[in-house]
Design a protein around this motif. Structure first.
Motif, PDB file in Angstrom:
ATOM      1  N   ARG A 223       0.447  -1.476   0.095  1.00  0.00           N
ATOM      2  CA  ARG A 223       0.153  -0.009   0.059  1.00  0.00           C
ATOM      3  C   ARG A 223       0.595   1.676   0.399  1.00  0.00           C
ATOM      4  O   ARG A 223       0.447   2.322  -0.985  1.00  0.00           O
TER       5      ARG A 223
ATOM      6  N   LYS B 193       2.158   2.238  -3.521  1.00  0.00           N
ATOM      7  CA  LYS B 193       1.373   2.627  -4.358  1.00  0.00           C
ATOM      8  C   LYS B 193       1.475   4.151  -3.958  1.00  0.00           C
ATOM      9  O   LYS B 193       1.010   4.832  -4.937  1.00  0.00           O
ATOM     10  N   ILE B 194       1.071   4.406  -2.866  1.00  0.00           N
ATOM     11  CA  ILE B 194       0.506   5.335  -2.232  1.00  0.00           C
ATOM     12  C   ILE B 194       2.019   6.425  -3.260  1.00  0.00           C
ATOM     13  O   ILE B 194       1.653   7.806  -2.672  1.00  0.00           O
TER      14      ILE B 194
ATOM     15  N   LYS C  65       1.701   7.185  -6.702  1.00  0.00           N
ATOM     16  CA  LYS C  65       0.999   8.382  -7.033  1.00  0.00           C
ATOM     17  C   LYS C  65       1.361   9.832  -6.447  1.00  0.00           C
ATOM     18  O   LYS C  65       1.133  10.956  -7.574  1.00  0.00           O
ATOM     19  N   MET C  66       2.615   9.623  -5.099  1.00  0.00           N
ATOM     20  CA  MET C  66       2.421  10.788  -4.744  1.00  0.00           C
ATOM     21  C   MET C  66       3.884  11.700  -5.801  1.00  0.00           C
ATOM     22  O   MET C  66       3.689  12.817  -5.946  1.00  0.00           O
TER      23      MET C  66
ATOM     24  N   CYS D   7       3.331  11.316  -8.684  1.00  0.00           N
ATOM     25  CA  CYS D   7       2.919  11.392  -9.896  1.00  0.00           C
ATOM     26  C   CYS D   7       2.002  13.072  -9.408  1.00  0.00           C
ATOM     27  O   CYS D   7       2.467  14.659 -10.166  1.00  0.00           O
ATOM     28  N   LEU D   8       2.219  13.932  -8.441  1.00  0.00           N
ATOM     29  CA  LEU D   8       1.955  14.341  -8.028  1.00  0.00           C
ATOM     30  C   LEU D   8       2.492  15.855  -7.913  1.00  0.00           C
ATOM     31  O   LEU D   8       2.467  17.008  -8.172  1.00  0.00           O
TER      32      LEU D   8
END
Lengths: 367, 187
Positions: free
Chosen positions: A231, A234-235, A238-239, A241-242
């Motif tokens: 998990r 995954k986070i 994505k961070m 990308c941000l």
């Protein structure tokens, strides 16, 4: 009775190779149906099953065939990498012994002798079925784990193989975890490893799915920490990308700092929207509109440039269509101003509008 | 990467204009605040409609907007072909959110607080940072529409999408404001 003289080791290798072949065959099957897979071999092997003196091993294999996958001369067996829905078993097997490959027929018999093939096939099927279960998030972790393990493949570390069968997860998936960095068992240490494995495995592994997850060296290998790690990966993915979106976040490394920047940015964007909509509303004021109260305006007047408060304010919609050069410059009533036709045409003109104004509006750009 | 962003902007502008048209004749009689509200509302609904149904935040915006009359009219106007489906989606969303909320309350009540023994510095720092992160995710959840009902991972995805759309919205609004003031000043 071909495999009477095969050692335990060879039998294990044979079994594993058979499993591998099964997986490779079924690699591209989108529907992983364990029952289908089960049916074929059991038909073949059902008659061959007979009692074996090596009961202990057999029981082991029934319950955890994977045990042997990493602890003998097959050190290169990494975890299965789950790549989305594709199931790619680690094919980098050094069997070492050529005889294993040279006796395909005997595999089947061996397999039948040593365990119920159903279990074996079910295991293979489960391994594949795992993919269809929603562990898509695990794929990053597993891929990474696999890569890191492959890198350590050539270590000559010889530590005991520890197999920890994890508890059931919420969705009733059992994870069988191996620590591959410790999986360099050979020959005599096999049996002792087996017994230690026996102690560590959970007693009952009923027909449930398995996720094969590789733990990194020095990290906890129970299911909770593994799923937690998946998990987290995954986070953090994505961070990242941000990070590209939010300006000025390239230097910030931690999640807390990133979140802070994100929050600030979203808040500033939202307040900009509020401000702009108020500004637009102000532009729209008509000179004869006496409904604006004296109290509201002064609060906003200060923030607006003086020019906007000119008395010859056209309707906002009309002003916009003028900018799009669609409607002749007459102040029509706002209800009549936007015709469907205008809208259709506006799209054609919008692009040149954007392009033309991009230069002018660069300085308005928010960064 | 001009093309996809400008497509989004065009879509947004079109829908926004459609929404403003709804207010049409009433515009004359509105106070400035009401006008601002109308503008913002139609902008928000237009923005949500560009992502119609696919993202959680857009559904949340539409669901919220449908609660009062103005919003309902706008939603119907802007999303007429899909409005039925979206209404169902948004009502379903409300139900789901209630369920999620109840589950979360249950979880929290059953959660056992772990006793922190004489923790080392590292562990302490970790727990502090975890708390900070948690607090900030709470804040972020309050910012993103419909965010309270998402888990961490989907929250980040939604934030991503929402940020992109917000940026486009701000861009469009600023440019139209500039143009409008230009025209106004020109006159």
């Amino acid at each position: 009775m071909f495999c009477m003289d095969m050692t335990v080791l060879e039998r294990q290798q044979a079994r594993f190779k058979w499993l591998l072949q099964q997986q490779q065959e079924n690699n591209h099957v989108s529907q992983y149906d364990p029952l289908e897979l089960c049916s074929v071999p059991t038909d073949l092997f059902h008659g061959f099953f007979d009692h074996e003196s090596m009961n202990g091993d057999r029981i082991d294999w029934k319950k955890q065939p994977e045990i042997y996958l990493g602890n003998n001369d097959l050190p290169n067996y990494g975890g299965f990498s789950l790549n989305g829905t594709e199931f790619v078993a680690s094919n980098k097997m050094d069997f070492g012994e050529s005889e294993v490959t040279a006796r395909p027929l005997e595999f089947d018999h061996c397999l039948s002798r040593t365990s119920s093939c159903q279990t074996g096939v079910v295991e293979a099927a489960k391994i594949e079925r795992v993919v269809s279960v929603n562990v898509a998030g695990e794929d990053v972790t597993l891929m990474e784990n696999k890569e890191s393990n492959l890198g350590r493949r050539d270590n000559s570390n010889k530590r005991k193989a520890e197999f920890i069968a994890a508890e059931e997860c919420d969705d009733k998936i059992q994870e069988v975890v191996e620590d591959e960095s410790k999986a360099k068992e050979k020959g005599s240490t096999e049996i002792s490893a087996d017994s230690s494995m026996e102690n560590q495995k959970t007693p009952a592994l009923p027909n449930t799915d398995y996720i094969h997850v590789r733990a990194r060296r020095g990290q906890a290998t129970d299911s909770h920490s593994l799923s937690e790690r998946a998990r987290r990966e995954k986070i953090s993915k994505k961070m990242k990308c941000l990070q590209d979106l939010v300006p000025g976040c390239n230097k910030i490394a931690g999640r807390a700092g990133m979140l802070d920047e994100i929050i600030n940015y979203v808040q500033s964007l939202q307040s900009q929207v509020e401000f702009l909509s108020m500004k637009i509303a102000a532009v729209n004021r008509t000179p004869d509109n006496v409904n604006f109260s004296g109290e509201e305006l002064p609060a906003y007047i200060g923030s607006f440039p003086a020019a906007t408060m000119s008395s010859t304010i056209a309707n906002f919609p009309a002003a916009l269509t003028d900018t799009f050069q669609l409607v002749p410059e007459k102040v029509t009533s706002s209800s009549a101003f936007i015709h469907g036709v205008c809208l259709d045409h506006s799209l054609d003109h919008v692009r040149p509008f954007w392009d033309a104004d991009s230069q002018n509006l660069q300085n308005l750009g928010f960064h | 990467m001009r093309a996809p962003r400008s497509v989004l902007k065009q879509q947004f502008l079109k829908k926004w204009m459609m929404g403003l048209q709804v207010f049409g004749s009433a515009k004359q009689s509105m106070s400035i605040l009401e006008r601002k509200k109308a503008i913002k509302l139609s902008a928000d609904i237009a923005l949500a409609s560009t992502r119609a149904g696919r993202t959680c935040w857009s559904r949340a915006i539409i669901a919220d907007a449908s609660k009062d009359d103005d919003g309902k009219v706008l939603v119907q106007h802007l999303l007429s072909p899909e409005s039925e489906r979206l209404k169902k989606a948004s009502t379903g969303l409300a139900m789901e959110n209630k369920r999620v909320r109840c589950k979360k309350i249950l979880k929290r009540s059953c959660c056992i607080k772990r006793v922190r023994k004489g923790a080392s510095k590292v562990v302490l720092a970790k727990s502090i940072s975890k708390r900070i992160v948690k607090r900030r995710t709470q804040v972020l959840k309050s910012l993103v529409p419909g965010g309270e009902f998402m888990d961490d991972i989907s929250l980040i995805e939604e934030t991503l999408d929402y940020m992109v759309s917000l940026r486009a919205q701000v861009d469009v609004m600023r440019r139209s404001l500039a143009k409008a003031t230009e025209v106004v000043n020109g006159k």
